[in-house]
Enzyme design. Sequence first.
Site, PDB file in Angstrom:
ATOM      1  N   ALA A  45       0.838  -1.195   0.000  1.00 22.59           N
ATOM      2  CA  ALA A  45       0.000   0.000   0.000  1.00 22.59           C
ATOM      3  C   ALA A  45       0.876   1.250   0.000  1.00 22.59           C
ATOM      4  CB  ALA A  45      -0.922  -0.019   1.214  1.00 22.59           C
ATOM      5  N   ASP A  46       0.293   2.376  -0.387  1.00 24.13           N
ATOM      6  CA  ASP A  46       1.075   3.590  -0.622  1.00 24.13           C
ATOM      7  C   ASP A  46       1.813   4.087   0.621  1.00 24.13           C
ATOM      8  OD1 ASP A  46      -1.295   4.297   0.640  1.00 24.13           O
ATOM      9  OD2 ASP A  46      -1.866   5.835  -0.810  1.00 24.13           O
ATOM     10  N   THR A  47       1.191   3.969   1.790  1.00 24.00           N
ATOM     11  CA  THR A  47       1.846   4.440   3.024  1.00 24.00           C
ATOM     12  C   THR A  47       3.132   3.670   3.272  1.00 24.00           C
ATOM     13  OG1 THR A  47      -0.271   5.057   4.002  1.00 24.00           O
ATOM     14  CG2 THR A  47       1.557   4.703   5.517  1.00 24.00           C
ATOM     15  N   ALA A  59       5.795   4.522   0.589  1.00 25.28           N
ATOM     16  CA  ALA A  59       6.437   5.822   0.814  1.00 25.28           C
ATOM     17  C   ALA A  59       7.451   5.738   1.954  1.00 25.28           C
ATOM     18  CB  ALA A  59       5.381   6.878   1.112  1.00 25.28           C
TER      19      ALA A  59
END
Length: 483
Positions: free
Chosen positions: A229-231, A234
Site C-alpha cells: 500500500a502507498d503508506t 512511501a
Amino acid sequence: MGIVAGLDSAPDFTRIVVCDTDTGAVLRQGYAPHPVQGPDAGRSSDVDPQAWLLSLGEAASGGLLEGVQAIGVSAQAGALVPLDAQGNTVRPAMTGGDKRAQVAAADLVDALGGREAWAQAVGCVPGAAQPVTKLRWMARTEPENAARTAVLLQAHDWLVWQLLGRPVRRTTDRGGASGTGYWAAATGGYRPDLVELALGHQAMLPEVIGPADAAGTTPEGLMISAGTADTMAAAFGLGIGLGDAVVSLGASGSVMAVHPEPLVDGRGMITSLADATGMHLPVVTTLNAVRALRGTAELLGLPDLESLSDLAMKSTPGAHGLVLLPYLEGERTPNLPHTAGTLAGLRRESMKPEHLARAAFEGMLCGLADALDVLRGRGVEVRRVFLLGPAAELPAVQAAAPALFGAQVVVPQPADYAATGAARQAAWALGVSQGTLDPRTPPVWPGPVAQVLDPGEELAVGQAVRQQYVAVREQTHPGAFQQ
C-alpha cells in the site's frame, strides 16, 4: 547493474519511476492521470479499476519500461475490489474514506464488542476507509452484490494480479493486508470470522507473501514483486528505520514510526500496521492539521498559508500566551469526536493577528506532538521526524517543529516516494532471486535530499510552549489521554 521500475497508482494518477538497482538513481519516469469516469468523478468513491490499468498503460508508453527486469506496485490503501467466482468485478472499487460506510463502521465496532475488542483482534478499530467496513456497507446496502462476492482484493493486489495475467494464485503483502481490518499484524494471520461478520459469508483472500518475495513473473519474463500500500511504499522509499517517525501534514495529520513489534492499543488511538520490510508501522492520526491553518487564514482575511506563515513569524514562541486547541472537526487523538476548537489565553496584549497566526501553527504542531507522545509512551524511539506535505516548507512550521517535537526534523524535497519505494521493493525481489541480496536485508539506497533542522538552543523554549498547550488541554478536556 540492473533496472527496475516502481509504479504508484494514486487516487488520481499513475506515476512510474525507472531506477538503477544498485544506486536507486531515477533513470526515467512516466505519469498519466486516471481517465475521467463521468459526471460524478471526483465526488464518488466508486471507481472502475480498469481506469487504473488505462493510466498505467499511458504512463508506461514510449518505451519507458525498456530493459526493466522487475516491477514493484504501490497503490492507494483501502481500495476494496470485490470479485465474483470468475474473477470479474462485482461492482466498482470502493476507495478512500468512504463516508457512506461511517454507519457501517459503528455497526461493526458494536458487533464485535467495542473498540478494544477490535484492537485486540486485528490491531485497529474499523473506520470508513477500511475494507472490512466497506464489506459491511455492501452487505447492508447491496445484498445481491455481497452475495456474488467470492474474492476480496485491494488496489495493489488487483494490479499485480492483472500484470501477471490473472493467474489462479492471488497475492498481497503484510503492509496492505494490515489495513484491511481482517488481518492481524500481531499474529500474521487473517481473521476469516471478521470477513463473515462484515460480509455475511466467507470469501477467498489473497496469500500474504514476504517483503522480498516475488508475486510471479509475466509471460514476457518480467518479475513482479509483492507490492504494497502507498503508506508503506512511501516509508520504504524514504528509507525510514528504527528511531525515525514520519509526520504527514494534510488537512488531517498522521504520525507513524518503525517499530520491531506490533502495538495493541485498547483505546484505539494506535493503528497497528505492518511495513514493507517485515517490521511494524504503528500509526496515530489526528483529524486537524492544515485545516486549522486554513481556517485561521480565512478568519484573518489572508489569501494563503504563506501569508499566514509570514504573519506568524512576526510573533514569538508562545504567541503571547494564546493557545489554540485545533479540534475544529472534533478530534481522534485524543478521542473527542464531538468537541470543538478552543482559543485560550486572550488578553489585551495578545489580541493581535500575528499572535493568532502563531498560535495556529503551534496548536497544529502540538496536536501532532501529542500523537508522537502516544507512540513514545508505548516505547517507540523517536530520534528523527520526517515532515511531509506542502505545509512542511512553510517557515513558521520549520521554525517551531524541532523544539515542539523534541527531535531533529528532516524535511525531504518533494518526490515520488511511494513509486521509489515500489522500485526499491522490486530491486530487493530481483536481488534475492539472483542470489545477490539477503531476503532479510533490503538494498541500501541513498536517503532523500532534505533540509535537516535541529532543536538546538530552542529546545527549552519549545518545551515551555508545549507545557502551555498541555495545561490548556488538560484544563479544557481533563484526562483526555487517560480514557
